[in-house]
Design a protein around this motif. Sequence first.
Motif, mmCIF file in Angstrom:
data_model
loop_
_atom_site.group_PDB
_atom_site.id
_atom_site.type_symbol
_atom_site.label_atom_id
_atom_site.label_comp_id
_atom_site.label_asym_id
_atom_site.label_seq_id
_atom_site.Cartn_x
_atom_site.Cartn_y
_atom_site.Cartn_z
ATOM 1 N N LEU A 1 0.814 -1.203 0.000
ATOM 2 C CA LEU A 1 0.000 0.000 0.000
ATOM 3 C C LEU A 1 0.853 1.260 0.000
ATOM 4 C CD1 LEU A 1 -2.341 -1.233 2.877
ATOM 5 C CD2 LEU A 1 -2.959 -1.155 0.444
ATOM 6 N N VAL B 1 -7.949 1.646 -0.625
ATOM 7 C CA VAL B 1 -8.012 0.781 0.550
ATOM 8 C C VAL B 1 -8.169 1.665 1.783
ATOM 9 C CG1 VAL B 1 -6.669 -0.753 2.043
ATOM 10 C CG2 VAL B 1 -6.711 -1.134 -0.431
ATOM 11 N N THR C 1 -17.412 -2.833 -2.484
ATOM 12 C CA THR C 1 -16.290 -3.424 -1.760
ATOM 13 C C THR C 1 -15.963 -4.783 -2.359
ATOM 14 O OG1 THR C 1 -17.773 -4.384 -0.077
ATOM 15 C CG2 THR C 1 -16.753 -2.262 0.424
ATOM 16 N N SER D 1 -10.873 -2.516 4.272
ATOM 17 C CA SER D 1 -11.774 -2.677 3.140
ATOM 18 C C SER D 1 -11.111 -2.198 1.860
ATOM 19 C CB SER D 1 -13.099 -1.937 3.369
ATOM 20 O OG SER D 1 -12.876 -0.576 3.693
ATOM 21 N N VAL D 2 -11.378 -2.930 0.779
ATOM 22 C CA VAL D 2 -10.912 -2.584 -0.564
ATOM 23 C C VAL D 2 -12.120 -2.132 -1.360
ATOM 24 C CG1 VAL D 2 -9.714 -3.392 -2.629
ATOM 25 C CG2 VAL D 2 -9.117 -4.369 -0.391
ATOM 26 N N PRO E 1 -3.693 0.947 -3.371
ATOM 27 C CA PRO E 1 -3.134 -0.403 -3.490
ATOM 28 C C PRO E 1 -2.102 -0.459 -4.614
ATOM 29 C CG PRO E 1 -5.361 -0.334 -4.401
ATOM 30 C CD PRO E 1 -5.112 1.010 -3.768
ATOM 31 N N GLU F 1 -0.912 -6.959 -5.023
ATOM 32 C CA GLU F 1 -1.367 -7.989 -4.090
ATOM 33 C C GLU F 1 -0.654 -9.295 -4.398
ATOM 34 O OE1 GLU F 1 -5.394 -9.649 -4.486
ATOM 35 O OE2 GLU F 1 -5.663 -8.302 -6.190
ATOM 36 N N VAL G 1 -7.955 -6.788 -5.531
ATOM 37 C CA VAL G 1 -7.699 -5.371 -5.743
ATOM 38 C C VAL G 1 -8.089 -5.044 -7.179
ATOM 39 C CG1 VAL G 1 -5.951 -3.576 -5.842
ATOM 40 C CG2 VAL G 1 -5.864 -5.287 -4.034
#
Length: 232
Positions: A90, A119, A151, A168-169, A215, A218, A229
């Motif tokens: 991040l 995020v 989300t 939360s994304v 983000p 990942e 993401v």
Amino acid sequence: MIHTFHLAELPPAVTARALLRPPSGAATPGLDHAECLALMRLGAPAVSLDRLQLRRIAVFAQWRDEDAVDRFLSDDVLGRHLATGWHVRLEYLRRWSRLAALPGLPARTGGWDQDEPVVAVTVARMRLPEVPRFLQWGRPVERQVRDHPATTLAVAAFRPPRTISTFSVWRTVREMEEMVHGRSGGHPDRRHADAMVERRRRDFHREFATFRFRPLAEHGSWEGRTGMVPLS
């Protein structure tokens, strides 16, 4: 500086040890701070096994650089366990309020596009007498975030006796901000907004901060899922 958020399924003894003795910069080169928490199920009843899942861990951490993250995941005992799960790297953007454990974060750095993914992470130290009020106001917000169509991932986690975190994304900054301000898909939904009004009236927390991140990448999978993401 870089931040990470990790999710992994671990033996309960490993999670319990991480809750009691989280990694520190003294023993983990390049680590500024780490929060280790046991996962909860968003919206679960207040008294429920889903409220403290010792087989499922969440870790939120601030690092000097990505090399430190890579060393931790390859060389550290807890890091190697976390490497079997999922994590996102991040870029820090903004905070509301602050944590004593992360004193150097500016209020804001850089900008963002309203249509890019984002995020959100919250970390709070509860006032224990306020826990019943917090659950009354907080569980509807948990369900609001969990069930929101924008989300792609939403979790909550807890470290006894008083630390709670949410992660939360979101598909876009715009959709997240609409939820925060009481709108959802053009329709009013004030569960989050009303809870914030109640918190300002009488705070649930000794300490509370919300962080916004971009983000970057990942890694791994969580509950069989990858690609959580959204691509900007």
